[in-house]
Motif scaffolding. Structure first.
Motif, PDB file in Angstrom:
ATOM      1  N   ARG A  82       0.833  -1.216   0.000  1.00 16.41           N
ATOM      2  CA  ARG A  82       0.000   0.000   0.000  1.00 16.41           C
ATOM      3  C   ARG A  82       0.861   1.256   0.000  1.00 16.41           C
ATOM      4  O   ARG A  82       2.073   1.177   0.197  1.00 16.41           O
ATOM      5  CB  ARG A  82      -0.875   0.040   1.261  1.00 16.41           C
ATOM      6  CG  ARG A  82      -1.779  -1.148   1.448  1.00 16.41           C
ATOM      7  CD  ARG A  82      -2.514  -1.000   2.781  1.00 16.41           C
ATOM      8  NE  ARG A  82      -3.107  -2.248   3.199  1.00 16.41           N
ATOM      9  CZ  ARG A  82      -4.348  -2.634   2.897  1.00 16.41           C
ATOM     10  NH1 ARG A  82      -5.112  -1.859   2.181  1.00 16.41           N
ATOM     11  NH2 ARG A  82      -4.810  -3.797   3.311  1.00 16.41           N
ATOM     12  N   ASP A  83       0.184   2.403  -0.086  1.00 14.80           N
ATOM     13  CA  ASP A  83       0.913   3.669  -0.002  1.00 14.80           C
ATOM     14  C   ASP A  83       0.925   4.196   1.433  1.00 14.80           C
ATOM     15  O   ASP A  83       1.181   5.364   1.681  1.00 14.80           O
ATOM     16  CB  ASP A  83       0.308   4.710  -0.953  1.00 14.80           C
ATOM     17  CG  ASP A  83      -1.149   4.987  -0.625  1.00 14.80           C
ATOM     18  OD1 ASP A  83      -1.668   4.414   0.362  1.00 14.80           O
ATOM     19  OD2 ASP A  83      -1.784   5.787  -1.344  1.00 14.80           O
ATOM     20  N   ARG A  84       0.619   3.330   2.369  1.00 18.85           N
ATOM     21  CA  ARG A  84       0.615   3.725   3.793  1.00 18.85           C
ATOM     22  C   ARG A  84       1.033   2.515   4.624  1.00 18.85           C
ATOM     23  O   ARG A  84       0.982   1.381   4.131  1.00 18.85           O
ATOM     24  CB  ARG A  84      -0.784   4.186   4.217  1.00 18.85           C
ATOM     25  CG  ARG A  84      -1.836   3.103   4.060  1.00 18.85           C
ATOM     26  CD  ARG A  84      -3.168   3.439   4.709  1.00 18.85           C
ATOM     27  NE  ARG A  84      -4.097   2.325   4.527  1.00 18.85           N
ATOM     28  CZ  ARG A  84      -4.154   1.262   5.311  1.00 18.85           C
ATOM     29  NH1 ARG A  84      -3.341   1.142   6.342  1.00 18.85           N
ATOM     30  NH2 ARG A  84      -4.996   0.276   5.071  1.00 18.85           N
TER      31      ARG A  84
ATOM     32  N   THR B 134       6.974   1.758   0.604  1.00 20.45           N
ATOM     33  CA  THR B 134       5.556   1.617   0.256  1.00 20.45           C
ATOM     34  C   THR B 134       5.434   1.448  -1.265  1.00 20.45           C
ATOM     35  O   THR B 134       6.386   1.704  -2.005  1.00 20.45           O
ATOM     36  CB  THR B 134       4.752   2.841   0.728  1.00 20.45           C
ATOM     37  OG1 THR B 134       5.420   4.010   0.263  1.00 20.45           O
ATOM     38  CG2 THR B 134       4.621   2.874   2.233  1.00 20.45           C
ATOM     39  N   GLY B 135       4.281   0.967  -1.688  1.00 20.65           N
ATOM     40  CA  GLY B 135       4.061   0.720  -3.120  1.00 20.65           C
ATOM     41  C   GLY B 135       4.877  -0.458  -3.632  1.00 20.65           C
ATOM     42  O   GLY B 135       5.043  -0.622  -4.844  1.00 20.65           O
TER      43      GLY B 135
END
Ligand SMILES: Cc1cc2nc3c(=O)[nH]c(=O)nc-3n(C[C@H](O)[C@H](O)[C@H](O)COP(=O)(O)OP(=O)(O)OC[C@H]3O[C@@H](n4cnc5c(N)ncnc54)[C@H](O)[C@@H]3O)c2cc1C
Length: 417
Positions: free
Chosen positions: A126-128, A274-275
């Motif tokens: 995720r981006d978090r 992240t990502g």
């Protein structure tokens, strides 16, 4: 949202001014809310089997691997720390470790390894960070979309985090409730009495204790006790699911400042990529390689996998060589449950303001929208948080946001008619 001007609109229940709905089964990096114990000959030992390392280099953590506190942030955190100890027992200071996932398990593991001098890379799709602990902010208040409570706060490692952040706490009182039907709970109690001494608790579903055609009151009570708690229906749950874990001491705490501060504190200065979507994990006696979507490879001496049970069951990440039969059996045996939330903000409070919980038994479909948290008491805002678990959550998961809100509003109007 357009206001409802239909003739059925109740004058006492206003339209919500805002909503936020979760859909954990559709979240590609969760594929469900949390694990549950399904009827299986392995019984509760299935969790230890999922937790066991494969060889000396590939390790597993995550809430589903926790025997002490499955399906909780506490279990996830302890499992991550347990996996870190495993790595430190076989590894040497300075070796590299890849941790897949930055939820409570991954962050807890990575933190312990980094503190012990290992070179840690955390890969998070995720981006978090935080995974199934996820706080958004709306109307100046924290909106927890995953975990909300610290279950059994005494001796709980998550309470330690809360103390370290200085975050506020509310001792939640499940008996402070309006609208509950005590007759339903009494009926359920009669059927399940003595279940902890059942001779085949591992392989028998809870539904075997209940009548084939339960009364509406019993369906409502069973929904609150099982579907809302374990995210699965009585026919999906082993009797031993009810006795799993060591049981937290002390009551449950609700966090008026949200889970975000605890996640941030746990992470500290850890760097997280992240990502970074891991698609495959190669493992051998010589080390591990995590392969990322996009083609990059991340080699390391050890790899700790903290993937949610939903992803393990779906085979979303390939293991090369494939996992041993014992591990695959554990993954198949555990269930991936579903609990979803709906936050609704209103112009003013129209429900009993001084209770912690609102309950309701829908005469048409007992268990649907049966349990609500009174956000006014917890957050001082005119907000309600509705839950659905098991079958109700699964059927709503396929509906649009508008349909889910309309279903909830229909329930609230009939509740307050
Ligand atoms: C609606 C709901 C309510 C809940 N309520 C509570 C509660 O009140 N109290 C409580 O204690 N617990 C609660 N839980 C359970 C709790 O949130 C979880 O047990 C805990 O957060 C799980 O942590 P974890 O680290 O095991 O998994 P996760 O938090 O899911 O972490 C796994 C991480 O792996 C990442 N990932 C997935 N796939 C990949 C990939 N291919 N590559 C890289 N990264 C990947 C994910 O994005 C995620 O960040 C709730 C959960 C839900 C969904």
């Amino acid at each position: 949202m357009t206001p409802d001007h239909s003739p059925h609109a109740s004058p006492t229940v206003p339209e919500p001014v805002r909503y936020r709905r979760t859909s954990w089964s559709r979240d590609p990096y969760a594929l469900g809310s949390y694990s549950y114990l399904a009827p299986h000959r392995l019984g509760t030992s299935v969790r230890a089997r999922l937790a066991a390392p494969v060889g000396a280099r590939l390790h597993f953590a995550g809430e589903a691997t926790s025997s002490e506190a499955p399906a909780t942030t506490a279990g996830a955190l302890s499992s991550g720390r347990r996996a870190a100890e495993e790595v430190l027992r076989t590894g040497r200071r300075g070796q590299s470790v890849t941790v897949v996932g930055a939820g409570f398990a991954g962050l807890g593991c990575a933190r312990a390894l980094a503190d012990a001098g290992m070179a840690v890379t955390v890969l998070e799709a995720r981006d978090r960070v935080g995974g199934r602990a996820w706080t958004e902010w709306a109307e100046d208040m924290p909106v927890d979309l995953g975990a909300s409570w610290i279950h059994g706060h005494k001796g709980n490692p998550v309470t330690q985090l809360l103390k370290a952040t200085g975050g506020r706490r509310i001792e939640f009182d499940y008996d402070s409730v309006a609208g509950a039907d005590p007759a339903g709970y009494r009926e359920l109690e009669e059927y399940v009495e003595g279940m902890d001494e059942h001779p085949r608790a591992d392989t028998t579903p809870i539904s075997a204790l209940l009548p084939e055609n339960p009364s509406p009151a019993l369906r409502y009570a069973a929904n609150t006790v099982y579907a809302q708690e374990y995210a699965a229906e009585p026919h999906e749950l082993a009797i031993s699911a009810d006795e799993e874990g060591v049981g937290g001491r002390g009551g449950d705490l609700l966090l008026p400042d949200g889970y975000a501060g605890l996640v941030a504190h746990l992470r500290g200065d850890l760097r997280v990529r992240t990502g970074a979507v891991v698609t495959a994990v190669e493992h051998s006696d010589g080390g591990t390689v995590a392969h990322l979507a996009g083609g990059e490879s991340v080699p390391a001496d050890h790899c700790v996998v903290t993937l949610p049970i939903g992803l393990l069951k779906a085979g979303a990440v390939e293991f090369r060589p494939s996992l041993p039969e014992t591990k695959r059996e554990a993954i198949d045996a555990l269930g991936s449950g579903l609990l979803d939330k709906l936050w609704l903000w209103f112009p003013h409070v129209f429900w009993p303001a001084d209770v912690d919980v609102l309950e309701w038994s829908d005469p048409r479909d007992p268990g649907l929208w049966s349990w609500w948290l009174n956000g006014y008491k917890a957050f001082g805002r005119p907000v309600l948080l509705g839950f659905n678990g098991g079958d109700h959550a699964r059927s709503l998961a396929g509906e649009s946001d508008e349909a889910v809100v309309a279903s909830a509003m229909d329930a609230l109007r009939r509740m307050h008619a």
